[in-house]
Design a protein around this motif. Structure first.
Motif, PDB file in Angstrom:
ATOM      1  N   SER A 244      -2.273  34.126  34.966  1.00  0.00           N
ATOM      2  CA  SER A 244      -1.274  34.079  33.821  1.00  0.00           C
ATOM      3  C   SER A 244      -1.074  32.722  33.399  1.00  0.00           C
ATOM      4  O   SER A 244      -1.141  31.695  34.112  1.00  0.00           O
ATOM      5  CB  SER A 244       0.012  35.062  34.150  1.00  0.00           C
ATOM      6  OG  SER A 244       0.516  34.489  34.926  1.00  0.00           O
ATOM      7  N   GLU A 246       2.146  30.908  30.919  1.00  0.00           N
ATOM      8  CA  GLU A 246       3.431  31.193  30.024  1.00  0.00           C
ATOM      9  C   GLU A 246       3.806  29.558  29.481  1.00  0.00           C
ATOM     10  O   GLU A 246       3.244  28.610  29.945  1.00  0.00           O
ATOM     11  CB  GLU A 246       4.493  31.381  30.856  1.00  0.00           C
ATOM     12  CG  GLU A 246       4.358  32.892  31.239  1.00  0.00           C
ATOM     13  CD  GLU A 246       5.714  33.348  31.775  1.00  0.00           C
ATOM     14  OE1 GLU A 246       6.573  32.594  32.238  1.00  0.00           O
ATOM     15  OE2 GLU A 246       5.762  34.559  32.163  1.00  0.00           O
ATOM     16  N   SER A 285      -2.634  41.219  28.761  1.00  0.00           N
ATOM     17  CA  SER A 285      -1.145  41.412  28.424  1.00  0.00           C
ATOM     18  C   SER A 285      -0.698  40.297  27.637  1.00  0.00           C
ATOM     19  O   SER A 285      -1.098  39.158  28.010  1.00  0.00           O
ATOM     20  CB  SER A 285      -0.240  42.083  29.491  1.00  0.00           C
ATOM     21  OG  SER A 285      -0.177  41.130  30.523  1.00  0.00           O
ATOM     22  N   LYS A 287       3.200  38.416  26.355  1.00  0.00           N
ATOM     23  CA  LYS A 287       4.420  38.500  26.645  1.00  0.00           C
ATOM     24  C   LYS A 287       5.120  37.863  25.373  1.00  0.00           C
ATOM     25  O   LYS A 287       4.783  36.681  25.491  1.00  0.00           O
ATOM     26  CB  LYS A 287       5.031  38.236  27.912  1.00  0.00           C
ATOM     27  CG  LYS A 287       6.533  38.192  28.338  1.00  0.00           C
ATOM     28  CD  LYS A 287       6.905  37.906  29.739  1.00  0.00           C
ATOM     29  CE  LYS A 287       6.630  36.502  30.222  1.00  0.00           C
ATOM     30  NZ  LYS A 287       7.056  36.509  31.645  1.00  0.00           N
ATOM     31  N   ARG A 289       9.278  36.196  24.549  1.00  0.00           N
ATOM     32  CA  ARG A 289      10.625  36.377  24.812  1.00  0.00           C
ATOM     33  C   ARG A 289      11.352  35.891  23.465  1.00  0.00           C
ATOM     34  O   ARG A 289      10.887  34.472  23.070  1.00  0.00           O
ATOM     35  CB  ARG A 289      11.226  35.478  26.022  1.00  0.00           C
ATOM     36  CG  ARG A 289      12.447  35.291  26.394  1.00  0.00           C
ATOM     37  CD  ARG A 289      12.654  34.835  27.780  1.00  0.00           C
ATOM     38  NE  ARG A 289      12.461  35.545  28.739  1.00  0.00           N
ATOM     39  CZ  ARG A 289      11.640  35.328  29.720  1.00  0.00           C
ATOM     40  NH1 ARG A 289      11.629  34.131  30.160  1.00  0.00           N
ATOM     41  NH2 ARG A 289      11.491  36.129  30.851  1.00  0.00           N
ATOM     42  N   THR A 295      12.955  40.625  26.092  1.00  0.00           N
ATOM     43  CA  THR A 295      11.495  39.875  26.334  1.00  0.00           C
ATOM     44  C   THR A 295      10.759  41.293  26.191  1.00  0.00           C
ATOM     45  O   THR A 295      11.325  42.502  26.709  1.00  0.00           O
ATOM     46  CB  THR A 295      11.460  39.689  27.975  1.00  0.00           C
ATOM     47  OG1 THR A 295      12.179  38.302  28.006  1.00  0.00           O
ATOM     48  CG2 THR A 295      10.191  39.067  28.340  1.00  0.00           C
ATOM     49  N   TYR A 296       9.606  41.256  25.776  1.00  0.00           N
ATOM     50  CA  TYR A 296       8.570  42.499  25.526  1.00  0.00           C
ATOM     51  C   TYR A 296       7.394  42.139  25.868  1.00  0.00           C
ATOM     52  O   TYR A 296       6.766  40.956  25.574  1.00  0.00           O
ATOM     53  CB  TYR A 296       8.797  42.728  23.919  1.00  0.00           C
ATOM     54  CG  TYR A 296      10.060  43.093  23.584  1.00  0.00           C
ATOM     55  CD1 TYR A 296      10.553  44.481  23.648  1.00  0.00           C
ATOM     56  CD2 TYR A 296      10.914  42.365  22.934  1.00  0.00           C
ATOM     57  CE1 TYR A 296      11.820  44.896  23.244  1.00  0.00           C
ATOM     58  CE2 TYR A 296      12.363  42.725  22.408  1.00  0.00           C
ATOM     59  CZ  TYR A 296      12.697  43.739  22.556  1.00  0.00           C
ATOM     60  OH  TYR A 296      13.920  44.274  22.126  1.00  0.00           O
ATOM     61  N   THR A 297       6.663  43.010  26.300  1.00  0.00           N
ATOM     62  CA  THR A 297       5.189  42.828  26.787  1.00  0.00           C
ATOM     63  C   THR A 297       4.250  44.078  26.254  1.00  0.00           C
ATOM     64  O   THR A 297       4.862  45.030  26.073  1.00  0.00           O
ATOM     65  CB  THR A 297       5.028  42.846  28.535  1.00  0.00           C
ATOM     66  OG1 THR A 297       5.254  43.991  29.132  1.00  0.00           O
ATOM     67  CG2 THR A 297       5.867  41.563  28.899  1.00  0.00           C
ATOM     68  N   GLN A 299       0.162  45.698  26.778  1.00  0.00           N
ATOM     69  CA  GLN A 299      -1.100  45.393  27.473  1.00  0.00           C
ATOM     70  C   GLN A 299      -1.955  46.271  26.840  1.00  0.00           C
ATOM     71  O   GLN A 299      -1.788  47.356  26.355  1.00  0.00           O
ATOM     72  CB  GLN A 299      -0.909  45.411  29.087  1.00  0.00           C
ATOM     73  CG  GLN A 299      -0.672  46.694  29.305  1.00  0.00           C
ATOM     74  CD  GLN A 299      -0.471  47.003  30.938  1.00  0.00           C
ATOM     75  OE1 GLN A 299      -0.524  45.709  31.634  1.00  0.00           O
ATOM     76  NE2 GLN A 299      -0.427  48.286  31.463  1.00  0.00           N
TER      77      GLN A 299
END
Length: 405
Positions: A244, A246, A285, A287, A289, A295-297, A299
Motif C-alpha cells: 500500500s 499513503e 482499494s 482510501k 481521509r 475516513t472512507y475506503t 475496494q
C-alpha cells in the motif's frame, strides 16, 4: 527429526484447460491463448503445439507459422481468475496451511496426516476432488520438500501424480536434465553444459566447492537441490497480504490535478513493485481521509494483474465513487491485496509484444536510475512516492509516500 510431507499441486496448462472446459470442441486440438494480432504474445499453449516448437512468451505470429492448424483464442483474465479462486477455496477447505505460489500452483504441508489417512491417499483424494469440483486437470508431486515435489509434479504431468518416498530423492533426480532444477535458467544451463554437465547425477557427484567456483553463491543452492536437499518453508496464503501507499498533504486540498497526479504515481509505483516481486494482485482499494478526519475506503476485485494500464483506471474509478466534493482532503491512499506469485503473462490477452517490451524497458530504467527516472506526464505536480527496499522479503510490505513539504 519428524519426517515432512510436502505436496506441490499445479493446474495443467491452466488457461488452455479453462478454455476447453468452456468449449469441449477444443479438446485434443492444438490451442494458443494470447494476443490475437501479429504483434500479440502467446500467454499459454496446449501440449499439442509444443512438438512444433511453440512455447509461452513467443510472438503469436511466430507460433502461428510454426503451428498453422492451431486455434487461437484471446483469453479472458477475469474467467481464469474466477477458476483460480475456485480451486484455492477447495484447497483451503481441506488443508490447514497452504501456499499459493501462483494463480495455478500451490504447496501444502501434509506432515502428520499419515497418522489418520495416509499422506498419499489424502493427496490423491484432494486431487480428484479438485478435478470433480472444478472440471480442471491437475497434477501433483509429493515428497519431503518443496523442490523435489515441484520437480515430481513436472514429471507427473499431464494430469497425474507422483510420490517420491523419503530417501529416494537422489535416485529420482539423478537421470533428469539439470534444467529441471528450479532456478536454473538458460544462462546457468549454458555454463553447466560448457562444464559437460547435462544430467543431475553429474552435479550430485561434484564437490560443492567446484559448483560454487563456477556459479558463485547460487552454486551451493543448486548443488543442494540436485541432491534433494531443501528446507524452504511453506509461506501461508491469506487474502490480506498486501502492499500500500499513503500520502498526507501538508495542506488539505481539493486540487484535482494534484490528487489525480498523486493517485497515478502511487498506482504506477505499486504496480512496479508487483512486477519486481513477481506478484499479481486481485483486489484494489482506495482510501480518503477528509479534513474533519472522517475516513472512507472503497475496494474492487480485479482479474489477477500487475499492469499499470489496468490498475490505474480502477484506482481512478474508485476515487470518483468515494469523493465528496464538499470537503477538503487530508490523506489519500491506495492498496493492492490478495497477492499471489505470478508474472505479467496473465495480462497478455489484450496486450501486444510492443506493450510487454515497453513495461520491461520502463522497469529496467527504474531499476538502474531510480523509481522516479521515468514517470507518466500525468503524475507531474504530484509528490515523489518512496518505497521500501525489496518489499517482498519478510513481512507484507507497506509503501510510504513522502509527506509534502
Amino acid at each position: 527429526m519428524k519426517e515432512k510431507s510436502i505436496i506441490h499441486l499445479d493446474l495443467d496448462t491452466f488457461f488452455v484447460s479453462v478454455e476447453r472446459l468452456l468449449d469441449s470442441k477444443l479438446q485434443h486440438k492444438p490451442l494458443l491463448v494470447g494476443g490475437l494480432g501479429d504483434r500479440g504474445v502467446v500467454a499459454a499453449c496446449s501440449y499439442e503445439t509444443r512438438s512444433f516448437g511453440v512455447h509461452s512468451g513467443m510472438s503469436m505470429k511466430m507460433a502461428r507459422q510454426l503451428c498453422p492448424e492451431a486455434t487461437v483464442i484471446k483469453g479472458d483474465s477475469g474467467t481464469y481468475t474466477k477458476y483460480s479462486h475456485q480451486v484455492t477455496d477447495i484447497i483451503k477447505s481441506k488443508v490447514p496451511t497452504f501456499e499459493k505460489a501462483s494463480v495455478d500452483e500451490f504447496y501444502a504441508d501434509l506432515s502428520g496426516m499419515d497418522k489418520f489417512f495416509g499422506t498419499y491417499k489424502f493427496a490423491h483424494e484432494l486431487r480428484h476432488l479438485i478435478i470433480k469440483e472444478s472440471g480442471l486437470p491437475i497434477s501433483f508431486g509429493l515428497s519431503q520438500n518443496k523442490v523435489v515435489s515441484k520437480i515430481a509434479t513436472g514429471e507427473a504431468k499431464p494430469n497425474n501424480e507422483l510420490f517420491i518416498h523419503n530417501g529416494e530423492e537422489k535416485s529420482f533426480l539423478a537421470p533428469l536434465s539439470v534444467r529441471k532444477i528450479p532456478m536454473i535458467g538458460s544462462k546457468t544451463f549454458q555454463k553447466l553444459l560448457q562444464l559437460g554437465v547435462n544430467k543431475i547425477y553429474t552435479i550430485q557427484e561434484m564437490p560443492v566447492e567446484m559448483l560454487e567456483s563456477v556459479l558463485g553463491k547460487n552454486g551451493r543452492t543448486i548443488w543442494k537441490r540436485a541432491n534433494g536437499i531443501d528446507d524452504s518453508p511453506i509461506i501461508p496464503f491469506h487474502e490480506r497480504k498486501s502492499i500500500s501507499a499513503e500520502r498526507t498533504f501538508h495542506k488539505d486540498t481539493i486540487d484535482m490535478m494534484v490528487l489525480h497526479a498523486t493517485l497515478t504515481a502511487m498506482g504506477e509505483n505499486l504496480a512496479f513493485q508487483l512486477r519486481q516481486g513477481n506478484k499479481l494482485t486481485t483486489n484494489v482499494s482506495v482510501k480518503i481521509r477528509y479534513s474533519d478526519f472522517s475516513t472512507y475506503t472503497k475496494q474492487a476485485k480485479v482479474p489477477y494483474t500487475s499492469a499499470d494500464h489496468i490498475l490505474i483506471p480502477k484506482i481512478e474509478e474508485l476515487f470518483r465513487q468515494l469523493y465528496n466534493r464538499r470537503l477538503l482532503i487530508r490523506l489519500i491512499g491506495v492498496k493492492f491485496s490478495g497477492l499471489v506469485g505470478g508474472n505479467y503473462q496473465i495480462n497478455l490477452f489484450d496486450d501486444s509484444e510492443k506493450m510487454l517490451n515497453l513495461y520491461n524497458s520502463i522497469d529496467k530504467m527504474r531499476n538502474r536510475f531510480g523509481d522516479n527516472s521515468i514517470t507518466r506526464a500525468s503524475t507531474l505536480g504530484g509528490t515523489h512516492v518512496g518505497r521500501m527496499h525489496n518489499p517482498f522479503n519478510g513481512e507484507p510490505p507497506v509503501l510510504l509516500a513522502h509527506r509534502q513539504q
